[in-house]
Design a protein around this motif. Structure first.
Motif, PDB file in Angstrom:
ATOM      1  N   ASP A  42     -20.032 107.060 -54.571  1.00 57.32           N
ATOM      2  CA  ASP A  42     -18.589 107.091 -54.314  1.00 57.32           C
ATOM      3  C   ASP A  42     -18.190 106.057 -53.270  1.00 57.32           C
ATOM      4  OD1 ASP A  42     -18.065 109.042 -56.174  1.00 57.32           O
ATOM      5  OD2 ASP A  42     -17.795 110.672 -54.728  1.00 57.32           O
ATOM      6  N   ALA A  43     -18.969 105.957 -52.202  1.00 52.91           N
ATOM      7  CA  ALA A  43     -18.658 104.984 -51.150  1.00 52.91           C
ATOM      8  C   ALA A  43     -18.721 103.559 -51.691  1.00 52.91           C
ATOM      9  CB  ALA A  43     -19.623 105.152 -49.973  1.00 52.91           C
ATOM     10  N   ARG A  44     -19.714 103.275 -52.516  1.00 48.88           N
ATOM     11  CA  ARG A  44     -19.845 101.927 -53.087  1.00 48.88           C
ATOM     12  C   ARG A  44     -18.696 101.621 -54.045  1.00 48.88           C
ATOM     13  NH1 ARG A  44     -25.760 103.478 -53.569  1.00 48.88           N
ATOM     14  NH2 ARG A  44     -26.824 102.354 -51.883  1.00 48.88           N
ATOM     15  N   GLU A  45     -18.254 102.619 -54.804  1.00 46.77           N
ATOM     16  CA  GLU A  45     -17.114 102.417 -55.701  1.00 46.77           C
ATOM     17  C   GLU A  45     -15.838 102.152 -54.905  1.00 46.77           C
ATOM     18  OE1 GLU A  45     -17.054 102.720 -59.550  1.00 46.77           O
ATOM     19  OE2 GLU A  45     -18.835 101.813 -58.639  1.00 46.77           O
ATOM     20  N   ASP A 236       1.518 103.245 -41.429  1.00 49.06           N
ATOM     21  CA  ASP A 236       0.629 102.125 -41.130  1.00 49.06           C
ATOM     22  C   ASP A 236      -0.620 102.116 -41.990  1.00 49.06           C
ATOM     23  OD1 ASP A 236       2.220 101.261 -38.791  1.00 49.06           O
ATOM     24  OD2 ASP A 236       1.545 103.176 -37.973  1.00 49.06           O
ATOM     25  N   GLY A 237      -0.820 103.149 -42.787  1.00 48.35           N
ATOM     26  CA  GLY A 237      -2.003 103.228 -43.625  1.00 48.35           C
ATOM     27  C   GLY A 237      -1.992 104.532 -44.390  1.00 48.35           C
ATOM     28  N   ALA A 238      -2.997 104.723 -45.245  1.00 47.77           N
ATOM     29  CA  ALA A 238      -3.048 105.924 -46.076  1.00 47.77           C
ATOM     30  C   ALA A 238      -4.480 106.369 -46.288  1.00 47.77           C
ATOM     31  CB  ALA A 238      -2.395 105.650 -47.433  1.00 47.77           C
ATOM     32  N   ILE A 239      -4.681 107.682 -46.234  1.00 48.50           N
ATOM     33  CA  ILE A 239      -5.956 108.299 -46.586  1.00 48.50           C
ATOM     34  C   ILE A 239      -5.784 108.854 -47.992  1.00 48.50           C
ATOM     35  CG2 ILE A 239      -7.615 110.107 -46.025  1.00 48.50           C
ATOM     36  CD1 ILE A 239      -6.613 109.925 -43.109  1.00 48.50           C
ATOM     37  N   VAL A 240      -6.618 108.379 -48.927  1.00 47.63           N
ATOM     38  CA  VAL A 240      -6.410 108.704 -50.333  1.00 47.63           C
ATOM     39  C   VAL A 240      -7.679 109.298 -50.931  1.00 47.63           C
ATOM     40  CG1 VAL A 240      -5.498 107.868 -52.524  1.00 47.63           C
ATOM     41  CG2 VAL A 240      -4.956 106.625 -50.406  1.00 47.63           C
ATOM     42  N   GLY A 241      -7.530 110.431 -51.609  1.00 41.65           N
ATOM     43  CA  GLY A 241      -8.664 111.060 -52.258  1.00 41.65           C
ATOM     44  C   GLY A 241      -8.430 111.290 -53.736  1.00 41.65           C
ATOM     45  N   THR A 242      -7.593 112.257 -54.057  1.00 39.66           N
ATOM     46  CA  THR A 242      -7.387 112.703 -55.431  1.00 39.66           C
ATOM     47  C   THR A 242      -7.023 111.567 -56.377  1.00 39.66           C
ATOM     48  OG1 THR A 242      -6.703 114.892 -54.635  1.00 39.66           O
ATOM     49  CG2 THR A 242      -6.078 114.291 -56.880  1.00 39.66           C
ATOM     50  N   ALA A 243      -6.115 110.699 -55.974  1.00 41.35           N
ATOM     51  CA  ALA A 243      -5.636 109.631 -56.859  1.00 41.35           C
ATOM     52  C   ALA A 243      -6.707 108.607 -57.198  1.00 41.35           C
ATOM     53  CB  ALA A 243      -4.437 108.924 -56.223  1.00 41.35           C
ATOM     54  N   LEU A 244      -7.818 108.604 -56.460  1.00 39.16           N
ATOM     55  CA  LEU A 244      -8.882 107.633 -56.695  1.00 39.16           C
ATOM     56  C   LEU A 244     -10.037 108.208 -57.508  1.00 39.16           C
ATOM     57  CD1 LEU A 244      -9.098 106.020 -53.138  1.00 39.16           C
ATOM     58  CD2 LEU A 244      -7.596 105.422 -55.051  1.00 39.16           C
ATOM     59  N   LYS A 245      -9.883 109.449 -57.951  1.00 38.07           N
ATOM     60  CA  LYS A 245     -10.965 110.110 -58.667  1.00 38.07           C
ATOM     61  C   LYS A 245     -10.761 110.053 -60.184  1.00 38.07           C
ATOM     62  CE  LYS A 245     -12.825 111.447 -54.785  1.00 38.07           C
ATOM     63  NZ  LYS A 245     -13.024 112.883 -54.517  1.00 38.07           N
ATOM     64  N   THR A 251     -12.302 116.789 -57.193  1.00 38.85           N
ATOM     65  CA  THR A 251     -13.755 116.987 -57.104  1.00 38.85           C
ATOM     66  C   THR A 251     -14.546 116.044 -57.997  1.00 38.85           C
ATOM     67  OG1 THR A 251     -13.582 118.761 -58.738  1.00 38.85           O
ATOM     68  CG2 THR A 251     -13.534 119.400 -56.409  1.00 38.85           C
ATOM     69  N   ASN A 252     -13.863 115.187 -58.757  1.00 37.69           N
ATOM     70  CA  ASN A 252     -14.573 114.235 -59.611  1.00 37.69           C
ATOM     71  C   ASN A 252     -15.063 113.034 -58.805  1.00 37.69           C
ATOM     72  OD1 ASN A 252     -14.193 115.824 -61.853  1.00 37.69           O
ATOM     73  ND2 ASN A 252     -12.597 114.558 -62.769  1.00 37.69           N
ATOM     74  N   ARG A 253     -15.827 112.184 -59.463  1.00 39.02           N
ATOM     75  CA  ARG A 253     -16.347 110.989 -58.819  1.00 39.02           C
ATOM     76  C   ARG A 253     -15.244 109.948 -58.632  1.00 39.02           C
ATOM     77  NH1 ARG A 253     -22.006 110.270 -58.945  1.00 39.02           N
ATOM     78  NH2 ARG A 253     -23.109 111.993 -59.944  1.00 39.02           N
ATOM     79  N   VAL A 254     -15.461 109.052 -57.689  1.00 40.18           N
ATOM     80  CA  VAL A 254     -14.520 107.959 -57.453  1.00 40.18           C
ATOM     81  C   VAL A 254     -14.523 107.013 -58.651  1.00 40.18           C
ATOM     82  CG1 VAL A 254     -14.059 105.911 -56.038  1.00 40.18           C
ATOM     83  CG2 VAL A 254     -14.685 108.082 -54.944  1.00 40.18           C
ATOM     84  N   ASP A 255     -13.313 106.592 -59.052  1.00 41.91           N
ATOM     85  CA  ASP A 255     -13.126 105.674 -60.166  1.00 41.91           C
ATOM     86  C   ASP A 255     -12.724 104.312 -59.602  1.00 41.91           C
ATOM     87  OD1 ASP A 255     -12.037 104.164 -62.285  1.00 41.91           O
ATOM     88  OD2 ASP A 255     -11.413 105.967 -63.362  1.00 41.91           O
TER      89      ASP A 255
END
Length: 266
Positions: A42-45, A236-245, A251-255
């Motif tokens: 996930d981190a590499r994606e 000034d920035g955004a923390i993004v989780g769900t929209a990147l899966k 709970t899915n993998r990063v796309d």
């Protein structure tokens, strides 16, 4: 400390690595090495897709300890964070749910990470874990003890919670920055993946500006490729989780393609 110096980019997109249940949690798969490999993938994606930073969180550990996790959780988080630190060159953050700032700061310092997210840094909130109280007094002193330069990003009216008593948001912002000495602020919607209230976001940013604080304000939930440009016109920035899966499921993998699409619209 200059909280805005955490990120190398303007309007940074911080991508989430949501960990599955760690050892000891009810949903643990029994294969910790596989969990670590998934986190690294996930981190590499996120890096390949153009994200500006990574934030790792023990998302799968529900039901969460309210304020202090056991030592085995700290050990597992340290292993994962250290492996991610070696795998990607992006700034790295740590969040230990529900609100163990001491654990997050310790893990981040040991793993040579750059920042932590603290859900309740000052004041108190009613949550599904009960009343969660901020421990800014302990967190800042622990950072001094560790001689750490890890930045503290603190939520204002964090998601999945409610206030014990209504107070003006402007007061919460001032106390978090001036008395809690946070390095940055996070503003989220009512729950994971849910949009932030535009008026709330604007109020937090305006109060930060009034105080003359050099502290970034990040959106902490509900950011999508469709709204990221509008949100970053204010924040000034955004923390993004769900929209990147994959499939837009938390709970899915990063796309990687979803990451690239969202980053391309900032």
């Amino acid at each position: 400390m200059n909280g805005s110096a955490v990120f190398d980019a303007d309007d940074p997109v911080v991508g989430m690595v949501h960990l599955p249940a760690l050892p000891g949690a009810p949903g643990f798969s029994g294969d910790f090495d596989a969990l670590v490999e998934r986190a690294l993938a996930d981190a590499r994606e996120l890096e390949a897709g153009g994200a500006d930073a990574v934030l790792v969180e023990n998302f799968g550990d529900a039901p969460f300890y309210p304020d202090e996790v056991p030592r085995h959780v700290v050990a597992s988080m340290t292993r994962v964070a250290t492996e991610i630190r070696r795998a990607v060159e992006l700034p790295l953050g740590v969040n230990v749910l529900r609100n163990d700032a001491a654990a997050a700061l310790s893990v981040a310092t040991a793993a040579n990470a750059d920042f932590v997210r603290v859900n309740v840094h000052t004041g108190a909130r009613v949550t599904d874990q009960g009343v969660v109280e901020g421990r800014a007094h302990e967190t800042l002193r622990l950072r001094e003890t560790l001689d750490s330069d890890v930045a503290i990003l603190a939520d204002v009216a964090v998601k999945h919670s409610a206030p014990l008593a209504e107070r003006p948001v402007e007061e919460l912002v001032a106390e978090t920055l001036e008395r809690g000495k946070a390095d940055g602020l996070v503003v989220s919607g009512p729950g994971t993946g849910r949009a932030v209230d535009a008026d709330l976001l604007e109020t937090v940013v305006a109060r930060r500006d009034d105080l003359g604080a050099d502290a970034p304000v990040l959106v902490g939930s509900g950011v999508t490729a469709g709204n990221v440009a509008d949100l970053l016109a204010v924040a000034d920035g955004a923390i993004v989780g769900t929209a990147l899966k994959e499939g837009g499921e938390t709970t899915n993998r990063v796309d990687r393609e979803r990451v690239a699409t969202l980053v391309g619209r900032t």
